[in-house]
Design a protein around this motif. Sequence first.
Motif, PDB file in Angstrom:
ATOM      1  N   GLY A  58       3.744   5.765   5.034  1.00  0.00           N
ATOM      2  CA  GLY A  58       3.340   6.548   6.190  1.00  0.00           C
ATOM      3  C   GLY A  58       3.340   8.054   5.984  1.00  0.00           C
ATOM      4  O   GLY A  58       2.901   8.786   6.876  1.00  0.00           O
ATOM      5  N   GLY A  72       0.850  -1.193   0.000  1.00  0.00           N
ATOM      6  CA  GLY A  72       0.000   0.000   0.000  1.00  0.00           C
ATOM      7  C   GLY A  72       0.876   1.230   0.000  1.00  0.00           C
ATOM      8  O   GLY A  72       2.095   1.131  -0.113  1.00  0.00           O
ATOM      9  N   GLY A 109      12.009   2.661   8.500  1.00  0.00           N
ATOM     10  CA  GLY A 109      11.415   2.270   9.772  1.00  0.00           C
ATOM     11  C   GLY A 109      11.650   0.829  10.180  1.00  0.00           C
ATOM     12  O   GLY A 109      11.395   0.462  11.328  1.00  0.00           O
ATOM     13  N   ASP A 148      11.272  15.388   9.770  1.00  0.00           N
ATOM     14  CA  ASP A 148      11.985  15.414  11.048  1.00  0.00           C
ATOM     15  C   ASP A 148      13.336  14.735  10.877  1.00  0.00           C
ATOM     16  O   ASP A 148      13.407  13.618  10.353  1.00  0.00           O
ATOM     17  CB  ASP A 148      11.204  14.624  12.111  1.00  0.00           C
ATOM     18  CG  ASP A 148       9.937  15.339  12.560  1.00  0.00           C
ATOM     19  OD1 ASP A 148       9.744  16.511  12.186  1.00  0.00           O
ATOM     20  OD2 ASP A 148       9.154  14.718  13.298  1.00  0.00           O
ATOM     21  N   ARG A 172      11.311   6.322  16.820  1.00  0.00           N
ATOM     22  CA  ARG A 172      11.417   7.433  15.861  1.00  0.00           C
ATOM     23  C   ARG A 172      10.479   8.583  16.153  1.00  0.00           C
ATOM     24  O   ARG A 172      10.791   9.736  15.885  1.00  0.00           O
ATOM     25  CB  ARG A 172      11.156   6.897  14.446  1.00  0.00           C
ATOM     26  CG  ARG A 172      12.244   5.985  13.964  1.00  0.00           C
ATOM     27  CD  ARG A 172      11.774   5.085  12.855  1.00  0.00           C
ATOM     28  NE  ARG A 172      11.058   3.926  13.349  1.00  0.00           N
ATOM     29  CZ  ARG A 172       9.906   3.493  12.882  1.00  0.00           C
ATOM     30  NH1 ARG A 172       9.311   4.107  11.903  1.00  0.00           N
ATOM     31  NH2 ARG A 172       9.321   2.430  13.392  1.00  0.00           N
ATOM     32  N   GLY A 214      12.409   9.965  12.352  1.00  0.00           N
ATOM     33  CA  GLY A 214      11.831   9.028  11.385  1.00  0.00           C
ATOM     34  C   GLY A 214      12.217   9.304   9.945  1.00  0.00           C
ATOM     35  O   GLY A 214      12.712   8.423   9.234  1.00  0.00           O
TER      36      GLY A 214
HETATM   37  C1  LIG Z   1       1.519   7.412  14.110  1.00  0.00           C
HETATM   38  C2  LIG Z   1       2.958   7.682  13.769  1.00  0.00           C
HETATM   39  C3  LIG Z   1       3.520   8.900  14.105  1.00  0.00           C
HETATM   40  C4  LIG Z   1       4.850   9.165  13.787  1.00  0.00           C
HETATM   41  N1  LIG Z   1       5.358  10.366  14.129  1.00  0.00           N
HETATM   42  C5  LIG Z   1       6.624  10.645  13.806  1.00  0.00           C
HETATM   43  C6  LIG Z   1       7.174  11.910  14.121  1.00  0.00           C
HETATM   44  O1  LIG Z   1       6.519  12.774  14.675  1.00  0.00           O
HETATM   45  N2  LIG Z   1       8.461  12.141  13.780  1.00  0.00           N
HETATM   46  C7  LIG Z   1       9.223  11.194  13.153  1.00  0.00           C
HETATM   47  O2  LIG Z   1      10.384  11.470  12.866  1.00  0.00           O
HETATM   48  N3  LIG Z   1       8.729   9.993  12.846  1.00  0.00           N
HETATM   49  C8  LIG Z   1       7.458   9.703  13.155  1.00  0.00           C
HETATM   50  N4  LIG Z   1       6.945   8.488  12.839  1.00  0.00           N
HETATM   51  C9  LIG Z   1       7.799   7.528  12.153  1.00  0.00           C
HETATM   52  C10 LIG Z   1       7.885   7.811  10.658  1.00  0.00           C
HETATM   53  O3  LIG Z   1       6.602   8.059  10.152  1.00  0.00           O
HETATM   54  C11 LIG Z   1       8.483   6.603  10.006  1.00  0.00           C
HETATM   55  O4  LIG Z   1       9.744   6.414  10.554  1.00  0.00           O
HETATM   56  C12 LIG Z   1       8.634   6.740   8.513  1.00  0.00           C
HETATM   57  O5  LIG Z   1       7.393   6.990   7.916  1.00  0.00           O
HETATM   58  C13 LIG Z   1       9.157   5.441   7.992  1.00  0.00           C
HETATM   59  O6  LIG Z   1       9.108   5.454   6.599  1.00  0.00           O
HETATM   60  P1  LIG Z   1       9.333   4.108   5.819  1.00  0.00           P
HETATM   61  O7  LIG Z   1       9.375   4.473   4.385  1.00  0.00           O
HETATM   62  O8  LIG Z   1      10.462   3.362   6.380  1.00  0.00           O
HETATM   63  O9  LIG Z   1       8.052   3.198   6.135  1.00  0.00           O
HETATM   64  P2  LIG Z   1       6.500   3.414   5.872  1.00  0.00           P
HETATM   65  O10 LIG Z   1       6.186   4.823   5.566  1.00  0.00           O
HETATM   66  O11 LIG Z   1       5.808   2.765   7.006  1.00  0.00           O
HETATM   67  O12 LIG Z   1       6.229   2.582   4.545  1.00  0.00           O
HETATM   68  C14 LIG Z   1       6.294   1.183   4.533  1.00  0.00           C
HETATM   69  C15 LIG Z   1       5.847   0.698   3.167  1.00  0.00           C
HETATM   70  O13 LIG Z   1       6.052  -0.705   3.078  1.00  0.00           O
HETATM   71  C16 LIG Z   1       4.880  -1.326   2.558  1.00  0.00           C
HETATM   72  N5  LIG Z   1       4.865  -2.720   3.020  1.00  0.00           N
HETATM   73  C17 LIG Z   1       4.787  -3.197   4.286  1.00  0.00           C
HETATM   74  N6  LIG Z   1       4.808  -4.555   4.269  1.00  0.00           N
HETATM   75  C18 LIG Z   1       4.920  -4.928   2.965  1.00  0.00           C
HETATM   76  C19 LIG Z   1       4.988  -6.182   2.291  1.00  0.00           C
HETATM   77  N7  LIG Z   1       4.947  -7.362   2.945  1.00  0.00           N
HETATM   78  N8  LIG Z   1       5.086  -6.197   0.939  1.00  0.00           N
HETATM   79  C20 LIG Z   1       5.119  -5.034   0.227  1.00  0.00           C
HETATM   80  N9  LIG Z   1       5.052  -3.819   0.830  1.00  0.00           N
HETATM   81  C21 LIG Z   1       4.960  -3.770   2.173  1.00  0.00           C
HETATM   82  C22 LIG Z   1       3.748  -0.460   3.077  1.00  0.00           C
HETATM   83  O14 LIG Z   1       2.566  -0.648   2.327  1.00  0.00           O
HETATM   84  C23 LIG Z   1       4.369   0.930   2.884  1.00  0.00           C
HETATM   85  O15 LIG Z   1       4.226   1.353   1.557  1.00  0.00           O
HETATM   86  C24 LIG Z   1       5.630   8.188  13.138  1.00  0.00           C
HETATM   87  C25 LIG Z   1       5.063   6.960  12.796  1.00  0.00           C
HETATM   88  C26 LIG Z   1       3.738   6.708  13.112  1.00  0.00           C
HETATM   89  C27 LIG Z   1       3.140   5.390  12.735  1.00  0.00           C
END
Ligand SMILES: Cc1cc2nc3c(=O)[nH]c(=O)nc-3n(C[C@H](O)[C@H](O)[C@H](O)COP(=O)(O)OP(=O)(O)OC[C@H]3O[C@@H](n4cnc5c(N)ncnc54)[C@H](O)[C@@H]3O)c2cc1C
Length: 448
Positions: free
Chosen positions: A51, A48, A403, A60, A410, A416
């Motif tokens: 985040g 999907g 993440g 941030d 984070r 994050g």
């Molecule tokens: C409620 C909340 C509040 C937050 N607040 C802060 C903040 O204030 N400051 C800060 O620095 N950080 C914050 N964070 C953390 C920050 O949002 C994350 O660290 C950052 O979004 C991580 O990005 P990412 O691309 O690693 O993962 P994500 O944005 O989580 O993306 C993960 C992706 O992987 C995909 N995926 C998952 N499993 C599979 C699979 N099996 N097969 C294919 N695709 C898959 C998902 O669909 C999605 O597209 C917060 C997080 C949350 C949940």
Amino acid sequence: MTTTAVPTTAARIGAQPHVVVIGAGIAGLTASLRLRRAGARVTQVTKGLGGLQLSQGTIDILGYTPDRVSRPLDAIDDYAAAHPAHPYAKIGADAVRQGVRFLKEIAGDEFLVGDGEENVNLPTAVGAVRPTALIPPSMTAGVLHDGLKVVIIGIAQLKDFHPMLIAQNLERTVLPDGGRVQARAVMTDFEPRPNEFDASGLTFARALDDPKTRRTFAEGLKGFVNEGEAVGLPAVLGLDDHQAALAEISSILGAPVFEISSLPPCVPGMRLNEKLVTTVKKERVEFILGSKVVGRTAADGRIASVTVGVAGHKREIPCDAVILAAGGFESAALRLDSHGTVHDTVLDLPVKLPEGIDADHLTHGDYWGDPQPLFEVGVEVDSSMKVVKDGVPVFDNVYAAGGVLAGATRWQDKTGEGIALGSAVKAADAVLAALPVAAPAAQTAERN
Ligand SMILES: Cc1cc2nc3c(=O)[nH]c(=O)nc-3n(C[C@H](O)[C@H](O)[C@H](O)COP(=O)(O)OP(=O)(O)OC[C@H]3O[C@@H](n4cnc5c(N)ncnc54)[C@H](O)[C@@H]3O)c2cc1C
């Protein structure tokens, strides 16, 4: 006669290393574009969207150490030295700086203001003061500083935005630099669509994409704004036509206007997400949305293919390298089972627990106390973002970013997006170093 044999684009791309990026959050999107712009063939598989749409629309890098941080990039290396298990200890400030520059290159000043060197303070949806590094242009007039006068305007039909709470808290807050803000609140009425009683921010944003609707909206606010005030509104000022909406509302009000993010879905985050996803597709990353990675095949110490579950059957996608950017518990890439064991649900890689914590103590009952150790569980990487267990690579061609990395809470230290950007460019660059992309084949000229 002279003929020139030019390889077709498809033929050239087909000969390049094929990298599968898993996940389409900020980490996956950044990694894909970094790889693609260097000439690699990239398939991005995602269950999907990521985040970004739940976040605040800001970037941030480092907010708290736990002291409030004013120069985040400068503070990273000291923070990492004091927290050797934190992902920043492997990523380093230089990679985060590169990640920020790369994101700015993709998104431009139209989407993000700042270079990550300094944090600014923004009001939150409850009127707290939040440090962050890069912000959408629509938030610049709301950067809190001594002497700022604001009127916060809420919309009765938008339930998740409370102007009185924001204004009262801002009024009573002493800013980190010692200054104060003058704030007052107003509530107005505005129906984004006739007879819609439970509209989300997204409904308002779509309504305000329409020039006629936003003019009516802004005209209705005119009488509420005093001389010298900046106007704080919920972050719903258009989705696809946001820049025009912001400019027009500001011009009608004759005052600087700023957005305050509230509960998800977060419209500023959606705008940035849309920009990145559109760019990824335009630059010919093969973008497979709605497909979950459910496993992999391996041979000779390398992942040979990732297994994708689509429409009731499984499909193997062969690859030369994989970047796991599937997020953490929040995206279900990590899962705690009923026996207290944490799993990587995507590639079944080993996960690392926080130092000195066993599986029985990943959570504690003091909800308002120290962070739960569980949130620091994730995959371990070396300084090239290759996934390791006890320092030894698990596979030769598997990297991780964002993440899913172990070692950070984070949302607490506000790292994050900085982790995601720094680890994404580092992982992509490591893949490119291990699997060099061939330069376009030289044109061959044949003379008869
Ligand atoms: C409620 C909340 C509040 C937050 N607040 C802060 C903040 O204030 N400051 C800060 O620095 N950080 C914050 N964070 C953390 C920050 O949002 C994350 O660290 C950052 O979004 C991580 O990005 P990412 O691309 O690693 O993962 P994500 O944005 O989580 O993306 C993960 C992706 O992987 C995909 N995926 C998952 N499993 C599979 C699979 N099996 N097969 C294919 N695709 C898959 C998902 O669909 C999605 O597209 C917060 C997080 C949350 C949940």
